[in-house]
Design a protein around this motif. Structure first.
Motif, PDB file in Angstrom:
ATOM      1  N   GLU A 118       7.504 -47.428  27.483  1.00  0.00           N
ATOM      2  CA  GLU A 118       7.568 -45.975  27.586  1.00  0.00           C
ATOM      3  C   GLU A 118       6.584 -45.309  26.624  1.00  0.00           C
ATOM      4  O   GLU A 118       5.847 -44.394  27.011  1.00  0.00           O
ATOM      5  CB  GLU A 118       8.992 -45.514  27.291  1.00  0.00           C
ATOM      6  N   THR A 119       6.574 -45.786  25.389  1.00  0.00           N
ATOM      7  CA  THR A 119       5.657 -45.247  24.392  1.00  0.00           C
ATOM      8  C   THR A 119       4.215 -45.392  24.839  1.00  0.00           C
ATOM      9  O   THR A 119       3.409 -44.458  24.719  1.00  0.00           O
ATOM     10  CB  THR A 119       5.831 -45.999  23.049  1.00  0.00           C
ATOM     11  N   VAL A 120       3.882 -46.570  25.338  1.00  0.00           N
ATOM     12  CA  VAL A 120       2.518 -46.853  25.769  1.00  0.00           C
ATOM     13  C   VAL A 120       2.116 -45.934  26.916  1.00  0.00           C
ATOM     14  O   VAL A 120       1.047 -45.310  26.896  1.00  0.00           O
ATOM     15  CB  VAL A 120       2.391 -48.332  26.197  1.00  0.00           C
ATOM     16  N   ASP A 121       2.997 -45.835  27.896  1.00  0.00           N
ATOM     17  CA  ASP A 121       2.701 -44.989  29.046  1.00  0.00           C
ATOM     18  C   ASP A 121       2.528 -43.535  28.611  1.00  0.00           C
ATOM     19  O   ASP A 121       1.604 -42.842  29.045  1.00  0.00           O
ATOM     20  CB  ASP A 121       3.838 -45.105  30.070  1.00  0.00           C
ATOM     21  N   ASP A 122       3.406 -43.105  27.741  1.00  0.00           N
ATOM     22  CA  ASP A 122       3.390 -41.727  27.281  1.00  0.00           C
ATOM     23  C   ASP A 122       2.085 -41.376  26.560  1.00  0.00           C
ATOM     24  O   ASP A 122       1.518 -40.308  26.762  1.00  0.00           O
ATOM     25  CB  ASP A 122       4.568 -41.522  26.319  1.00  0.00           C
ATOM     26  N   TYR A 123       1.649 -42.299  25.726  1.00  0.00           N
ATOM     27  CA  TYR A 123       0.419 -42.097  24.957  1.00  0.00           C
ATOM     28  C   TYR A 123      -0.748 -41.779  25.881  1.00  0.00           C
ATOM     29  O   TYR A 123      -1.466 -40.786  25.690  1.00  0.00           O
ATOM     30  CB  TYR A 123       0.148 -43.360  24.136  1.00  0.00           C
ATOM     31  N   PHE A 124      -0.911 -42.586  26.911  1.00  0.00           N
ATOM     32  CA  PHE A 124      -2.028 -42.369  27.836  1.00  0.00           C
ATOM     33  C   PHE A 124      -1.777 -41.180  28.755  1.00  0.00           C
ATOM     34  O   PHE A 124      -2.706 -40.425  29.068  1.00  0.00           O
ATOM     35  CB  PHE A 124      -2.289 -43.630  28.651  1.00  0.00           C
ATOM     36  N   ALA A 125      -0.534 -41.024  29.180  1.00  0.00           N
ATOM     37  CA  ALA A 125      -0.223 -39.940  30.114  1.00  0.00           C
ATOM     38  C   ALA A 125      -0.525 -38.588  29.485  1.00  0.00           C
ATOM     39  O   ALA A 125      -1.151 -37.723  30.111  1.00  0.00           O
ATOM     40  CB  ALA A 125       1.250 -40.023  30.526  1.00  0.00           C
ATOM     41  N   ARG A 126      -0.092 -38.388  28.239  1.00  0.00           N
ATOM     42  CA  ARG A 126      -0.297 -37.095  27.607  1.00  0.00           C
ATOM     43  C   ARG A 126      -1.766 -36.829  27.360  1.00  0.00           C
ATOM     44  O   ARG A 126      -2.242 -35.696  27.453  1.00  0.00           O
ATOM     45  CB  ARG A 126       0.527 -37.010  26.323  1.00  0.00           C
ATOM     46  N   TRP A 127      -2.484 -37.875  27.024  1.00  0.00           N
ATOM     47  CA  TRP A 127      -3.931 -37.738  26.835  1.00  0.00           C
ATOM     48  C   TRP A 127      -4.590 -37.310  28.140  1.00  0.00           C
ATOM     49  O   TRP A 127      -5.384 -36.356  28.187  1.00  0.00           O
ATOM     50  CB  TRP A 127      -4.509 -39.068  26.348  1.00  0.00           C
ATOM     51  N   GLN A 128      -4.221 -38.007  29.191  1.00  0.00           N
ATOM     52  CA  GLN A 128      -4.844 -37.703  30.480  1.00  0.00           C
ATOM     53  C   GLN A 128      -4.533 -36.284  30.941  1.00  0.00           C
ATOM     54  O   GLN A 128      -5.421 -35.563  31.405  1.00  0.00           O
ATOM     55  CB  GLN A 128      -4.378 -38.708  31.550  1.00  0.00           C
ATOM     56  N   VAL A 129      -3.289 -35.871  30.780  1.00  0.00           N
ATOM     57  CA  VAL A 129      -2.906 -34.520  31.201  1.00  0.00           C
ATOM     58  C   VAL A 129      -3.669 -33.469  30.403  1.00  0.00           C
ATOM     59  O   VAL A 129      -4.227 -32.518  30.974  1.00  0.00           O
ATOM     60  CB  VAL A 129      -1.383 -34.313  31.057  1.00  0.00           C
ATOM     61  N   ALA A 130      -3.718 -33.657  29.091  1.00  0.00           N
ATOM     62  CA  ALA A 130      -4.402 -32.671  28.246  1.00  0.00           C
ATOM     63  C   ALA A 130      -5.873 -32.558  28.626  1.00  0.00           C
ATOM     64  O   ALA A 130      -6.425 -31.449  28.730  1.00  0.00           O
ATOM     65  CB  ALA A 130      -4.257 -33.055  26.773  1.00  0.00           C
ATOM     66  N   LEU A 131      -6.493 -33.709  28.856  1.00  0.00           N
ATOM     67  CA  LEU A 131      -7.912 -33.704  29.208  1.00  0.00           C
ATOM     68  C   LEU A 131      -8.131 -33.127  30.605  1.00  0.00           C
ATOM     69  O   LEU A 131      -9.053 -32.327  30.832  1.00  0.00           O
ATOM     70  CB  LEU A 131      -8.469 -35.128  29.110  1.00  0.00           C
ATOM     71  N   ALA A 132      -7.271 -33.503  31.532  1.00  0.00           N
ATOM     72  CA  ALA A 132      -7.429 -33.035  32.908  1.00  0.00           C
ATOM     73  C   ALA A 132      -7.269 -31.512  32.985  1.00  0.00           C
ATOM     74  O   ALA A 132      -8.016 -30.839  33.708  1.00  0.00           O
ATOM     75  CB  ALA A 132      -6.419 -33.723  33.818  1.00  0.00           C
ATOM     76  N   GLN A 133      -6.329 -30.990  32.227  1.00  0.00           N
ATOM     77  CA  GLN A 133      -6.134 -29.542  32.266  1.00  0.00           C
ATOM     78  C   GLN A 133      -7.337 -28.803  31.694  1.00  0.00           C
ATOM     79  O   GLN A 133      -7.731 -27.750  32.196  1.00  0.00           O
ATOM     80  CB  GLN A 133      -4.843 -29.159  31.533  1.00  0.00           C
ATOM     81  N   LEU A 134      -7.933 -29.382  30.678  1.00  0.00           N
ATOM     82  CA  LEU A 134      -9.153 -28.784  30.141  1.00  0.00           C
ATOM     83  C   LEU A 134     -10.266 -28.795  31.193  1.00  0.00           C
ATOM     84  O   LEU A 134     -10.975 -27.800  31.382  1.00  0.00           O
ATOM     85  CB  LEU A 134      -9.613 -29.544  28.889  1.00  0.00           C
ATOM     86  N   LEU A 135     -10.376 -29.914  31.871  1.00  0.00           N
ATOM     87  CA  LEU A 135     -11.430 -30.025  32.891  1.00  0.00           C
ATOM     88  C   LEU A 135     -11.184 -29.051  34.039  1.00  0.00           C
ATOM     89  O   LEU A 135     -12.124 -28.494  34.608  1.00  0.00           O
ATOM     90  CB  LEU A 135     -11.506 -31.467  33.407  1.00  0.00           C
TER      91      LEU A 135
END
Lengths: 186, 186
Positions: A118-135
């Motif tokens: 869960e921790t691992v998935d969360d780490y990447f998921a939050r990164w991806q969401v934050a970056l995608a929203q910026l894009l």
DNA sequence: CAGACACTGTACCGATCGGTACAGAGAGTC
DNA sequence: GACTCTCTGTACCGATCGGTACAGTGTCTG
């Protein structure tokens, strides 16, 4: 007596380096006591949950660093180009230009993966969401932004693996600079 | 008595899966005996050098597979587009569309890296050279071809890490299809 | 059938694993 | 100075680690 907050952070830093160097299963208590300078008594006083708690807290600490230095700035940014450059710079700094391995990725590959899934998935998921929203804010479509963010994370992980495998930090530098161009492309 | 060549290949396959699942240090002899169905007696008869020899032979076996199915076709190809498509297909097949981890990458990240440094480096180096030379033949400059080949390897490794971390094989599929387009771009 | 030799199961080795128990050291409070 | 409570070094635990020794067992050769 210890200044609890400060000291614990330092212990976590040392623990992180041991886990990075030897993986979760490879990080024996002997190695851990050497790296932290703490005997078993202290270690199990600080982390009653043993190795698993140590690793969990190290991962949480890493997550906290990225939240503060990468995700939040990404979310709060007005200028996409500036924000992406800052992210790249932060990543380069964190991974010591390719010399340092990503512990989250390392855990994901090992057999400790299930324990920390869960921790691992969360780490990447939050990164991806934050970056995608910026894009998205910079004009990309929803799906384009998601794909490009996924590509960014994957490139960073791959560059770390390949840089280590080939013992060539240049790979990481080149990958980051290419990545920046790719992220900023129209 | 065993048909030596055949049986040994099967043992190496089983060994490979154990190392993939648990890493070099995590693959205990107990796990190995279970996965191979061989007792310690047989194991040390087959591999007098112990675990290290087992891992070395597994890596050599993997190297052999890639030499035969990936590198050589890349070197012998006339039609770059066809050759790249074949490489992508081969990679997709080998890694079970992202379900399987790259043992070479896994070793590179772990502390067994130093023991197998040369093998690991060689695996990626030969792949990169074979691919770069194909790209040169398709009209790219020397440096462009090298960079693009480096990008390809790194993308595959990163996709494997991220796919496993997020437990989403789609990441691997998407990365391969994007990669193909990127490799074939003028 | 005899002998050679490839193979295997079992018992065992010292070392190390993660974890526990606990007595005591050290600092803070009254 | 007595008491409390946090912290730590040491001895120890059973389990497991990678590896060895060796007496088989099976199969092939002469």
């Amino acid at each position: 007596m210890l200044k609890k907050g400060v000291e614990r952070k330092e212990v976590l830093r040392a623990l992180g380096e041991v886990f990075r160097a030897h993986g979760y299963e490879g990080a024996s208590l002997t190695l851990i006591t050497e790296a932290t300078g703490l005997g078993k008594g202290s270690l199990y006083h600080l982390f009653p949950g043993g190795k698993e708690q140590m690793a969990a807290e190290v991962l949480a600490d890493i997550d906290g660093w990225f939240e503060l230095n990468i995700y939040a700035p990404l979310r709060d940014a007005n200028d996409p180009a500036r924000a992406i450059a800052a992210m790249i710079a932060g990543v380069d700094q964190y991974f010591h230009s390719g010399d340092r391995v990503c512990l989250v990725g390392l855990v994901a590959l090992g057999s400790a993966r299930d324990t920390f899934a869960e921790t691992v998935d969360d780490y990447f998921a939050r990164w991806q969401v934050a970056l995608a929203q910026l894009l998205r804010r910079s004009g990309l479509s929803r799906s384009q932004a998601q794909r490009r963010a996924e590509d960014a994370l994957l490139t960073i992980q791959g560059a770390l693996v390949l840089a280590r495998a080939r013992n060539d930090a240049g790979i990481f530098r080149r990958a980051l600079s290419d990545l920046m161009a790719r992220l900023l492309a129209p």
